[in-house]
Design a protein around this motif. Structure first.
Motif, PDB file in Angstrom:
ATOM      1  N   ASP A 167       1.725  -1.268  -0.181  1.00  0.00           N
ATOM      2  CA  ASP A 167      -0.052   0.050  -0.383  1.00  0.00           C
ATOM      3  C   ASP A 167       0.371   1.111   0.446  1.00  0.00           C
ATOM      4  O   ASP A 167      -0.021   2.645   0.571  1.00  0.00           O
ATOM      5  CB  ASP A 167      -1.048   0.148   1.350  1.00  0.00           C
ATOM      6  N   SER A 168       1.908   1.305  -0.277  1.00  0.00           N
ATOM      7  CA  SER A 168       2.357   2.426  -0.612  1.00  0.00           C
ATOM      8  C   SER A 168       3.527   2.738  -1.774  1.00  0.00           C
ATOM      9  O   SER A 168       4.011   1.677  -2.196  1.00  0.00           O
ATOM     10  CB  SER A 168       4.041   2.090   0.720  1.00  0.00           C
ATOM     11  N   TYR A 196       7.078   1.004  -6.675  1.00  0.00           N
ATOM     12  CA  TYR A 196       8.573   1.622  -6.752  1.00  0.00           C
ATOM     13  C   TYR A 196       8.951   0.331  -7.051  1.00  0.00           C
ATOM     14  O   TYR A 196       9.963   0.065  -7.998  1.00  0.00           O
ATOM     15  CB  TYR A 196       8.934   2.664  -6.711  1.00  0.00           C
ATOM     16  N   ILE A 197       9.179  -0.284  -6.398  1.00  0.00           N
ATOM     17  CA  ILE A 197      10.285  -1.002  -6.655  1.00  0.00           C
ATOM     18  C   ILE A 197       9.569  -2.633  -7.365  1.00  0.00           C
ATOM     19  O   ILE A 197      10.555  -3.566  -8.094  1.00  0.00           O
ATOM     20  CB  ILE A 197      10.181  -2.406  -5.198  1.00  0.00           C
ATOM     21  N   ASP A 198       8.464  -3.268  -7.452  1.00  0.00           N
ATOM     22  CA  ASP A 198       7.627  -3.869  -8.327  1.00  0.00           C
ATOM     23  C   ASP A 198       7.851  -3.476  -9.820  1.00  0.00           C
ATOM     24  O   ASP A 198       7.983  -3.570 -10.778  1.00  0.00           O
ATOM     25  CB  ASP A 198       6.073  -3.826  -7.770  1.00  0.00           C
ATOM     26  N   THR A 231      22.442  -1.485  -8.986  1.00  0.00           N
ATOM     27  CA  THR A 231      22.637  -0.771  -8.467  1.00  0.00           C
ATOM     28  C   THR A 231      21.586   0.019  -7.166  1.00  0.00           C
ATOM     29  O   THR A 231      21.642   0.446  -6.044  1.00  0.00           O
ATOM     30  CB  THR A 231      23.541   0.242  -8.505  1.00  0.00           C
ATOM     31  N   ILE A 232      20.154   0.043  -8.086  1.00  0.00           N
ATOM     32  CA  ILE A 232      19.093   0.440  -7.396  1.00  0.00           C
ATOM     33  C   ILE A 232      18.696  -0.701  -6.688  1.00  0.00           C
ATOM     34  O   ILE A 232      18.420   0.207  -5.097  1.00  0.00           O
ATOM     35  CB  ILE A 232      18.735   1.660  -8.104  1.00  0.00           C
ATOM     36  N   PHE A 233      18.672  -1.541  -6.756  1.00  0.00           N
ATOM     37  CA  PHE A 233      18.291  -2.810  -5.988  1.00  0.00           C
ATOM     38  C   PHE A 233      19.150  -2.364  -5.010  1.00  0.00           C
ATOM     39  O   PHE A 233      18.448  -3.066  -3.866  1.00  0.00           O
ATOM     40  CB  PHE A 233      17.928  -3.830  -6.208  1.00  0.00           C
ATOM     41  N   THR A 234      20.483  -3.033  -4.443  1.00  0.00           N
ATOM     42  CA  THR A 234      21.295  -2.875  -3.533  1.00  0.00           C
ATOM     43  C   THR A 234      21.619  -2.046  -3.240  1.00  0.00           C
ATOM     44  O   THR A 234      21.046  -2.175  -1.164  1.00  0.00           O
ATOM     45  CB  THR A 234      22.401  -2.817  -4.008  1.00  0.00           C
ATOM     46  N   ALA A 235      21.171  -0.513  -2.872  1.00  0.00           N
ATOM     47  CA  ALA A 235      20.694   0.232  -2.201  1.00  0.00           C
ATOM     48  C   ALA A 235      19.566   0.366  -1.720  1.00  0.00           C
ATOM     49  O   ALA A 235      19.172   0.934  -0.473  1.00  0.00           O
ATOM     50  CB  ALA A 235      20.950   1.926  -3.307  1.00  0.00           C
ATOM     51  N   TYR A 257      10.334   3.761 -17.735  1.00  0.00           N
ATOM     52  CA  TYR A 257      11.419   4.091 -17.369  1.00  0.00           C
ATOM     53  C   TYR A 257      10.831   6.030 -17.126  1.00  0.00           C
ATOM     54  O   TYR A 257      11.613   6.448 -15.614  1.00  0.00           O
ATOM     55  CB  TYR A 257      12.626   4.296 -17.983  1.00  0.00           C
ATOM     56  N   GLY A 258      10.140   6.351 -17.346  1.00  0.00           N
ATOM     57  CA  GLY A 258       9.236   7.592 -17.593  1.00  0.00           C
ATOM     58  C   GLY A 258       8.483   7.340 -15.975  1.00  0.00           C
ATOM     59  O   GLY A 258       8.785   8.327 -15.288  1.00  0.00           O
ATOM     60  N   THR A 259       7.806   6.249 -16.014  1.00  0.00           N
ATOM     61  CA  THR A 259       7.223   5.910 -14.343  1.00  0.00           C
ATOM     62  C   THR A 259       7.691   5.666 -13.800  1.00  0.00           C
ATOM     63  O   THR A 259       7.575   6.333 -12.651  1.00  0.00           O
ATOM     64  CB  THR A 259       6.076   4.392 -15.111  1.00  0.00           C
ATOM     65  N   VAL A 260       8.566   5.206 -13.100  1.00  0.00           N
ATOM     66  CA  VAL A 260       9.864   5.054 -12.186  1.00  0.00           C
ATOM     67  C   VAL A 260      10.530   5.984 -12.342  1.00  0.00           C
ATOM     68  O   VAL A 260      10.902   6.491 -10.859  1.00  0.00           O
ATOM     69  CB  VAL A 260      10.222   3.704 -12.366  1.00  0.00           C
ATOM     70  N   ARG A 261      10.803   6.685 -12.880  1.00  0.00           N
ATOM     71  CA  ARG A 261      11.284   8.285 -12.579  1.00  0.00           C
ATOM     72  C   ARG A 261      10.488   8.689 -11.634  1.00  0.00           C
ATOM     73  O   ARG A 261      11.347   9.762 -10.609  1.00  0.00           O
ATOM     74  CB  ARG A 261      12.323   8.698 -14.130  1.00  0.00           C
ATOM     75  N   ALA A 262       9.696   9.082 -12.413  1.00  0.00           N
ATOM     76  CA  ALA A 262       8.619  10.247 -11.419  1.00  0.00           C
ATOM     77  C   ALA A 262       8.305   9.044 -10.297  1.00  0.00           C
ATOM     78  O   ALA A 262       8.292   9.731  -9.148  1.00  0.00           O
ATOM     79  CB  ALA A 262       7.069   9.585 -12.539  1.00  0.00           C
ATOM     80  N   PHE A 263       8.566   8.315  -9.794  1.00  0.00           N
ATOM     81  CA  PHE A 263       7.979   7.757  -8.756  1.00  0.00           C
ATOM     82  C   PHE A 263       9.637   8.253  -7.209  1.00  0.00           C
ATOM     83  O   PHE A 263       9.375   8.122  -6.677  1.00  0.00           O
ATOM     84  CB  PHE A 263       7.997   5.995  -8.868  1.00  0.00           C
TER      85      PHE A 263
END
Length: 183
Positions: free
Chosen positions: A4-5, A10-12, A60-64, A116-122
């Protein structure tokens, strides 16, 4: 467990993109091999190198995020890859096949650009500025790949149109010759 967040979403979405990119790492060599145009083959090979870098950026993002990139299959990319495979099995030749491959590849690029446009906004909303820069780098590469395909299409589609005209003219000439013999 209910998600619910925005972070969960974003992770999904990142997992979906990771799956999409890993599918493309497998598909791009096949597109390159099916290309008759050396320029198109080179574009696919270059984008394969970029796609490998894009996978690394996502890792790299997943590690962070202390998350694993696996666990989700991108069904959209699976469908696009399947369509591309079907295209390669068609009996098109030369520039006509290359034009079909460009069409398939551009559908993939547009799909990735949207993702990528979607995840950038998130990432922006979640104040993940380091992620934003990594995602923007990938987004720019996807846009450049699409532009390169458009440039290649201008020449290749013309060649495909001309090869189709030549084939039609040969068939027309053969049909006329056949009717004269029958008369």
């Amino acid at each position: 467990m209910r998600k619910d967040s925005l972070r969960d979403l974003y992770i999904d979405e990142l997992k979906d993109l990771y799956s999409a990119e890993t599918q493309m790492v497998k598909a791009l060599p096949k597109l390159a091999k099916a290309s008759s145009s050396a320029d198109l083959r080179q574009a696919f090979e270059e984008h394969l190198r970029q796609t490998s870098d894009q996978v690394s950026r996502l890792e790299t993002i997943f590690t962070a995020l202390n998350e694993k990139p696996t666990g989700k299959k991108c069904l959209g990319m699976e469908g696009l890859v399947k369509e591309g495979s079907e295209t390669m099995q068609e009996d098109y030749s030369g520039a006509v096949m290359d034009a079909a491959l460009i069409g398939a590849a551009q559908r993939v690029e547009h799909y990735e650009i949207a993702g990528y446009g979607t995840v950038r906004a998130f990432a922006e909303l979640l104040s993940e500025s380091e992620h934003v820069s990594l995602i923007e780098e990938t987004l720019e590469e996807e846009k450049q790949a699409d532009e390169k395909l458009t440039q290649l299409a201008e020449q290749i589609n013309s060649e495909a149109a001309n090869s189709g005209s030549e084939t039609a003219n040969r068939k027309q000439t053969n049909n006329k010759g056949g009717s004269r013999r029958a008369a």
